[in-house]
Design an enzyme around this catalytic site. Sequence first.
Site, PDB file in Angstrom:
ATOM      1  N   TYR A 156       0.850  -1.156   0.306  1.00  0.00           N
ATOM      2  CA  TYR A 156       0.254  -0.269   0.264  1.00  0.00           C
ATOM      3  C   TYR A 156       0.885   1.453   0.300  1.00  0.00           C
ATOM      4  O   TYR A 156       0.736   1.877  -1.071  1.00  0.00           O
ATOM      5  CB  TYR A 156      -1.076  -0.254   0.952  1.00  0.00           C
ATOM      6  CG  TYR A 156      -1.543   1.297   1.067  1.00  0.00           C
ATOM      7  CD1 TYR A 156      -2.435   1.404   0.501  1.00  0.00           C
ATOM      8  CD2 TYR A 156      -1.291   1.962   1.664  1.00  0.00           C
ATOM      9  CE1 TYR A 156      -4.055   1.889   0.857  1.00  0.00           C
ATOM     10  CE2 TYR A 156      -2.459   3.698   1.985  1.00  0.00           C
ATOM     11  CZ  TYR A 156      -3.827   3.648   1.280  1.00  0.00           C
ATOM     12  OH  TYR A 156      -4.255   4.076   1.077  1.00  0.00           O
ATOM     13  N   ALA A 157       1.339   1.255   0.878  1.00  0.00           N
ATOM     14  CA  ALA A 157       3.241   2.358   0.863  1.00  0.00           C
ATOM     15  C   ALA A 157       3.417   2.904  -0.324  1.00  0.00           C
ATOM     16  O   ALA A 157       3.478   3.959  -0.789  1.00  0.00           O
ATOM     17  CB  ALA A 157       3.801   2.106   1.653  1.00  0.00           C
ATOM     18  N   HIS A 176       8.534  15.870  -4.444  1.00  0.00           N
ATOM     19  CA  HIS A 176       7.941  16.659  -3.820  1.00  0.00           C
ATOM     20  C   HIS A 176       9.659  17.337  -3.769  1.00  0.00           C
ATOM     21  O   HIS A 176       9.454  18.328  -2.069  1.00  0.00           O
ATOM     22  CB  HIS A 176       7.337  16.296  -2.439  1.00  0.00           C
ATOM     23  CG  HIS A 176       6.050  16.504  -2.555  1.00  0.00           C
ATOM     24  ND1 HIS A 176       4.935  17.517  -2.880  1.00  0.00           N
ATOM     25  CD2 HIS A 176       5.136  15.526  -2.847  1.00  0.00           C
ATOM     26  CE1 HIS A 176       4.010  17.263  -3.083  1.00  0.00           C
ATOM     27  NE2 HIS A 176       4.030  16.026  -3.451  1.00  0.00           N
ATOM     28  N   GLU A 233      -3.639  10.435  -9.219  1.00  0.00           N
ATOM     29  CA  GLU A 233      -3.555  11.627  -7.842  1.00  0.00           C
ATOM     30  C   GLU A 233      -3.612  12.869  -8.441  1.00  0.00           C
ATOM     31  O   GLU A 233      -3.086  14.020  -9.434  1.00  0.00           O
ATOM     32  CB  GLU A 233      -2.223  11.695  -7.555  1.00  0.00           C
ATOM     33  CG  GLU A 233      -1.953  10.344  -6.305  1.00  0.00           C
ATOM     34  CD  GLU A 233      -0.161  11.047  -6.434  1.00  0.00           C
ATOM     35  OE1 GLU A 233      -0.004  11.911  -6.404  1.00  0.00           O
ATOM     36  OE2 GLU A 233       0.045  10.444  -4.931  1.00  0.00           O
ATOM     37  N   HIS A 274      -1.953  15.999  -7.579  1.00  0.00           N
ATOM     38  CA  HIS A 274      -0.589  16.685  -7.922  1.00  0.00           C
ATOM     39  C   HIS A 274      -0.070  17.024  -8.971  1.00  0.00           C
ATOM     40  O   HIS A 274      -0.159  16.273 -10.180  1.00  0.00           O
ATOM     41  CB  HIS A 274       0.281  14.850  -7.328  1.00  0.00           C
ATOM     42  CG  HIS A 274       1.783  15.411  -7.137  1.00  0.00           C
ATOM     43  ND1 HIS A 274       2.471  15.434  -5.879  1.00  0.00           N
ATOM     44  CD2 HIS A 274       2.606  15.419  -8.454  1.00  0.00           C
ATOM     45  CE1 HIS A 274       3.517  15.405  -6.628  1.00  0.00           C
ATOM     46  NE2 HIS A 274       3.927  15.194  -7.916  1.00  0.00           N
TER      47      HIS A 274
HETATM   48 ZN   LIG Z   1       2.023  14.880  -4.134  1.00  0.00          ZN
END
Ligand SMILES: [Zn+2]
Length: 215
Positions: free
Chosen positions: A122-123, A135, A188, A191
């Site tokens: 999952y991670a 990031h 996402e 993002h």
């Molecule tokens: Zn992000």
Amino acid sequence: MKKEILIIVFLLYSLMIHQDKPLFTKFYYQIKEIQKPDSFDVLVNKNNCLSPTYIPKDLEIVNTKVAYDQKFLRHEAKEAFEKLSLDALELGYHIVCVSAYRDYDYQKDLYQYYVDSKGLEYADQCSARPGHSEHQTGLSLDVMGSNMDYNLFLHSVEYDWMHKNAHKYGFILRYPKGKEHITGFKFEPWHYRYVGKKLSTYLYENHLTLEEYKK
Ligand SMILES: [Zn+2]
């Protein structure tokens, strides 16, 4: 009969991994350390990592009118996002930065939190391992809309506006739907990544991810 199916599956699998351009990418495999981390088209992903000591030199605080609390981006990305968000606001759209630059150690703790609470598989789907997060470049950010939850950004009126206009300011939707096998991350909607206007327009018009462009 069962044996025949197994043979077919095996042959298809062999075909997929042995061709020059595999149909899927093997993630966290043959990892390369990035040589030019300051370039605006830098590719940071599960196969290309930043040094633990890499910190961009031109980080600046994002105007708190368009960011939740204190967030940092590299100068050019910061200027571009502030313009995007203020232009959107004039049209009635609220696009707020909720996460931007994150250093190596922060990402290490964040990833470990997901591993401890949800398990490794999952991670790896929702969080990058330290050194593998965009990031850390200071060029990426997560946004939320007027429904005030980045997890629900897809269902905000701002999502559509962002999707159609972000490239005009130099940003790309970095992990789009249908490209999960290429980027290594689930879709996402929140993002975005700064790459500069010329490249963002090219990628947007050609429906390309950074991985496909840099290949
Ligand atoms: Zn992000």
